[in-house]
Design an enzyme around this catalytic site. Structure first.
Site, PDB file in Angstrom:
ATOM      1  N   ARG A  88       0.840  -1.210   0.000  1.00  0.00           N
ATOM      2  CA  ARG A  88       0.000   0.000   0.000  1.00  0.00           C
ATOM      3  C   ARG A  88       0.870   1.253   0.000  1.00  0.00           C
ATOM      4  NH1 ARG A  88      -2.168  -3.628   3.689  1.00  0.00           N
ATOM      5  NH2 ARG A  88      -4.355  -4.241   3.441  1.00  0.00           N
ATOM      6  N   ASN A  95      -1.190   9.022  -4.712  1.00  0.00           N
ATOM      7  CA  ASN A  95      -2.387   9.278  -3.897  1.00  0.00           C
ATOM      8  C   ASN A  95      -2.281  10.501  -2.987  1.00  0.00           C
ATOM      9  OD1 ASN A  95      -3.569   7.205  -5.207  1.00  0.00           O
ATOM     10  ND2 ASN A  95      -3.617   5.773  -3.485  1.00  0.00           N
ATOM     11  N   ASP A 148     -10.173  -4.568   8.726  1.00  0.00           N
ATOM     12  CA  ASP A 148      -9.231  -5.590   9.195  1.00  0.00           C
ATOM     13  C   ASP A 148      -9.874  -6.448  10.284  1.00  0.00           C
ATOM     14  OD1 ASP A 148      -7.458  -4.364   7.462  1.00  0.00           O
ATOM     15  OD2 ASP A 148      -6.619  -3.072   9.014  1.00  0.00           O
ATOM     16  N   ARG A 151     -12.176  -8.948   8.720  1.00  0.00           N
ATOM     17  CA  ARG A 151     -11.390 -10.059   8.153  1.00  0.00           C
ATOM     18  C   ARG A 151     -10.877 -10.980   9.251  1.00  0.00           C
ATOM     19  NH1 ARG A 151      -8.308  -6.260   3.759  1.00  0.00           N
ATOM     20  NH2 ARG A 151      -9.877  -6.438   2.112  1.00  0.00           N
ATOM     21  N   HIS A 175      -2.606   0.131   9.075  1.00  0.00           N
ATOM     22  CA  HIS A 175      -3.308  -0.652   8.041  1.00  0.00           C
ATOM     23  C   HIS A 175      -2.280  -1.040   6.962  1.00  0.00           C
ATOM     24  CE1 HIS A 175      -6.536  -2.066   5.524  1.00  0.00           C
ATOM     25  NE2 HIS A 175      -6.217  -1.225   4.560  1.00  0.00           N
TER      26      HIS A 175
HETATM   27  N1  LIG Z   1      -8.474   1.836   3.747  1.00  0.00           N
HETATM   28  C1  LIG Z   1      -8.896   0.674   3.282  1.00  0.00           C
HETATM   29  O1  LIG Z   1      -9.235  -0.230   4.047  1.00  0.00           O
HETATM   30  C2  LIG Z   1      -9.017   0.465   1.801  1.00  0.00           C
HETATM   31  C3  LIG Z   1      -9.752  -0.618   1.301  1.00  0.00           C
HETATM   32  C4  LIG Z   1      -9.838  -0.776  -0.101  1.00  0.00           C
HETATM   33  C5  LIG Z   1      -9.225   0.147  -0.947  1.00  0.00           C
HETATM   34  N2  LIG Z   1      -8.532   1.179  -0.415  1.00  0.00           N
HETATM   35  C6  LIG Z   1      -7.918   2.196  -1.251  1.00  0.00           C
HETATM   36  O2  LIG Z   1      -8.966   2.982  -1.826  1.00  0.00           O
HETATM   37  C7  LIG Z   1      -8.514   3.552  -3.053  1.00  0.00           C
HETATM   38  C8  LIG Z   1      -9.551   3.285  -4.155  1.00  0.00           C
HETATM   39  O3  LIG Z   1      -9.598   1.927  -4.454  1.00  0.00           O
HETATM   40  P1  LIG Z   1     -10.561   1.407  -5.625  1.00  0.00           P
HETATM   41  O4  LIG Z   1     -10.428  -0.050  -5.687  1.00  0.00           O
HETATM   42  O5  LIG Z   1     -11.920   2.004  -5.448  1.00  0.00           O
HETATM   43  O6  LIG Z   1      -9.869   2.074  -6.907  1.00  0.00           O
HETATM   44  P2  LIG Z   1     -10.565   2.432  -8.303  1.00  0.00           P
HETATM   45  O7  LIG Z   1      -9.465   2.658  -9.273  1.00  0.00           O
HETATM   46  O8  LIG Z   1     -11.600   1.423  -8.632  1.00  0.00           O
HETATM   47  O9  LIG Z   1     -11.311   3.806  -8.000  1.00  0.00           O
HETATM   48  C9  LIG Z   1     -10.638   4.985  -7.719  1.00  0.00           C
HETATM   49  C10 LIG Z   1     -11.397   6.124  -8.381  1.00  0.00           C
HETATM   50  O10 LIG Z   1     -10.807   7.366  -7.982  1.00  0.00           O
HETATM   51  C11 LIG Z   1     -10.981   8.245  -9.084  1.00  0.00           C
HETATM   52  N3  LIG Z   1     -10.099   9.392  -8.938  1.00  0.00           N
HETATM   53  C12 LIG Z   1      -8.773   9.488  -9.142  1.00  0.00           C
HETATM   54  N4  LIG Z   1      -8.341  10.742  -8.894  1.00  0.00           N
HETATM   55  C13 LIG Z   1      -9.414  11.465  -8.529  1.00  0.00           C
HETATM   56  C14 LIG Z   1      -9.619  12.812  -8.143  1.00  0.00           C
HETATM   57  N5  LIG Z   1      -8.614  13.687  -8.077  1.00  0.00           N
HETATM   58  N6  LIG Z   1     -10.865  13.199  -7.831  1.00  0.00           N
HETATM   59  C15 LIG Z   1     -11.896  12.337  -7.872  1.00  0.00           C
HETATM   60  N7  LIG Z   1     -11.780  11.049  -8.231  1.00  0.00           N
HETATM   61  C16 LIG Z   1     -10.545  10.614  -8.555  1.00  0.00           C
HETATM   62  C17 LIG Z   1     -10.665   7.388 -10.295  1.00  0.00           C
HETATM   63  O11 LIG Z   1     -11.145   7.970 -11.490  1.00  0.00           O
HETATM   64  C18 LIG Z   1     -11.344   6.086  -9.920  1.00  0.00           C
HETATM   65  O12 LIG Z   1     -12.665   6.010 -10.450  1.00  0.00           O
HETATM   66  C19 LIG Z   1      -7.137   2.941  -3.314  1.00  0.00           C
HETATM   67  O13 LIG Z   1      -6.130   3.831  -2.891  1.00  0.00           O
HETATM   68  C20 LIG Z   1      -7.126   1.696  -2.441  1.00  0.00           C
HETATM   69  O14 LIG Z   1      -5.837   1.288  -2.082  1.00  0.00           O
HETATM   70  C21 LIG Z   1      -8.408   1.353   0.924  1.00  0.00           C
HETATM   71  O1  LIG Z   2      -5.165  -4.230   0.158  1.00  0.00           O
HETATM   72  C1  LIG Z   2      -5.300  -3.116  -0.330  1.00  0.00           C
HETATM   73  O2  LIG Z   2      -4.418  -2.560  -0.994  1.00  0.00           O
HETATM   74  C2  LIG Z   2      -6.624  -2.405  -0.229  1.00  0.00           C
HETATM   75  C3  LIG Z   2      -7.121  -2.282   1.162  1.00  0.00           C
HETATM   76  O3  LIG Z   2      -6.252  -1.591   1.988  1.00  0.00           O
HETATM   77  C4  LIG Z   2      -7.535  -3.606   1.751  1.00  0.00           C
HETATM   78  O4  LIG Z   2      -7.102  -3.928   2.845  1.00  0.00           O
HETATM   79  O5  LIG Z   2      -8.352  -4.304   1.112  1.00  0.00           O
END
Ligand SMILES: NC(=O)c1ccc[n+]([C@@H]2O[C@H](COP(=O)([O-])OP(=O)(O)OC[C@H]3O[C@@H](n4cnc5c(N)ncnc54)[C@H](O)[C@@H]3O)[C@@H](O)[C@H]2O)c1
Ligand SMILES: O=C(O)C[C@H](O)C(=O)O
Length: 307
Positions: A88, A95, A148, A151, A175
């Site tokens: 990550r 990001n 988490d 899970r 995380h």
């Molecule tokens: N914290 C957590 O537990 C957790 C869990 C899952 C995913 N994530 C994170 O969440 C993020 C998104 O994951 P995802 O699978 O939805 O990705 P994704 O690619 O499916 O969606 C991301 C979206 O963000 C949009 N985007 C990019 N820049 C932008 C901006 N400046 N303004 C508005 N929209 C914008 C993109 O066009 C895209 O549609 C990733 O960084 C991923 O690692 C975190």
């Molecule tokens: O694993 C990742 O990169 C996305 C998210 O943080 C998750 O735990 O599913």
């Protein structure tokens, strides 16, 4: 209650769907930069309203923050997800800029908003949002521990061969693949410690499987997960919107709690209408304290990359 979800990708759309299905919000605004994408996702979701029986209105916009005006809660999922083999932390370069820009735009249009940060590396992105916005610390929450912990409970239920609803447990710490701290000592099955049922070796396996939960799914899916992340975010949003005062581990700005300062990391908190209403200081043993400290050092190292 008006809720904005920035990023209409996998996690953002899943989160919007769960919020709608749980039917506690009047309005969800999806915002993305990809032309027409959020509008399309919103329309598709609205066409499930009669099938799923909800009254929430979901709208989409391409980058028009005026549509998010006066949101009470905003979720930041914008940014790139990792690919198999990545950590990550490797996402920070792209990001950080996105989260910084999105967070400022949100507050400009909704000065009283409470923000939930999801984009990875989440603890560092939460810290960045605090530094950038300087909002009261209760109004910026990082989502990681709720996922988490879900899970962890799934892995425990596998090991115990029982329904997940029989199990309670929590994951604190960063995380990340190595920084999570599943609290196996405190996990229970209907109030009985799981240590009564499972060997040390089996519990250690549960712990390891939990920590790499995101990486395991990323390998299977080719991108990171979205159903459980979306559900976890929607639970936090619901706890704020309905002032449920539920306890979740969330990435929170610490000022002395757990012996940590000037860092966002997952600890148990009470989530209600004011966001983080209380940081719950639980009694960790020496081994858990040492692991949390180690996890915090790793998060601090990633925070250092922001400069
Ligand atoms: N914290 C957590 O537990 C957790 C869990 C899952 C995913 N994530 C994170 O969440 C993020 C998104 O994951 P995802 O699978 O939805 O990705 P994704 O690619 O499916 O969606 C991301 C979206 O963000 C949009 N985007 C990019 N820049 C932008 C901006 N400046 N303004 C508005 N929209 C914008 C993109 O066009 C895209 O549609 C990733 O960084 C991923 O690692 C975190
Ligand atoms: O694993 C990742 O990169 C996305 C998210 O943080 C998750 O735990 O599913």
């Amino acid at each position: 209650m008006k809720i904005t979800v920035v990023g209409a990708g996998a996690v953002g759309a899943s989160c919007a769907e769960y919020i709608a299905i749980k039917d506690f919000a009047s309005e969800v605004v999806l915002l993305d930069i990809k032309e027409g994408y959020a509008e399309g996702k919103a329309m598709d979701l609205m066409q499930t309203a009669t099938l799923n029986g909800f009254d929430t209105t979901i709208t989409g916009t391409t980058g028009d923050y005026s549509k998010t005006k006066d949101s009470q809660v905003a979720v930041i999922t914008s940014g790139i997800p990792r690919k198999p083999g990545m950590t990550r932390e490797e996402l920070i370069g792209i990001n950080a800029g996105i989260v910084k820009d999105v967070a400022s735009q949100l507050v400009k249009h909704s000065p009283d908003v409470t923000i939930i940060v999801v984009s990875n590396p989440m603890d560092t992105m939460t810290y960045l949002a605090h530094k950038e916005l300087n909002l009261p610390k209760n109004r910026i929450i990082g989502m990681g521990g709720a996922l988490d912990s879900a899970r962890f409970k799934y892995r425990l239920s596998e090991a115990l061969e029982c329904p997940a609803s029989d199990v309670d447990g929590m994951v604190i710490g960063g995380h990340s693949d190595t920084g999570m701290l599943p609290l196996t000592r405190l996990a229970t099955r209907n109030s009985v410690r799981v240590t009564e049922f499972l060997s040390e070796e089996r519990l250690s396996q549960v712990s390891e499987d939990t920590k790499v939960g995101g990486a395991t799914l990323t390998k299977l899916l080719g991108t990171s997960a979205w159903y459980a992340p979306g559900a976890a975010v929607s639970s936090l949003v619901q706890s704020i919107a309905c002032d449920q005062k539920k306890m979740f581990p969330c990435s929170s700005l610490l000022e002395g709690e757990y012996g940590l300062n000037d860092i966002c990391i997952g600890v148990p908190v009470i989530i209600g209408k004011n966001g983080i209403e209380k940081i719950v200081d639980i009694d960790l043993n020496d081994e858990e304290k040492a692991k949390l400290k180690e996890s915090a050092e790793a998060v601090r190292k990633t925070n250092g990359l922001l400069e």
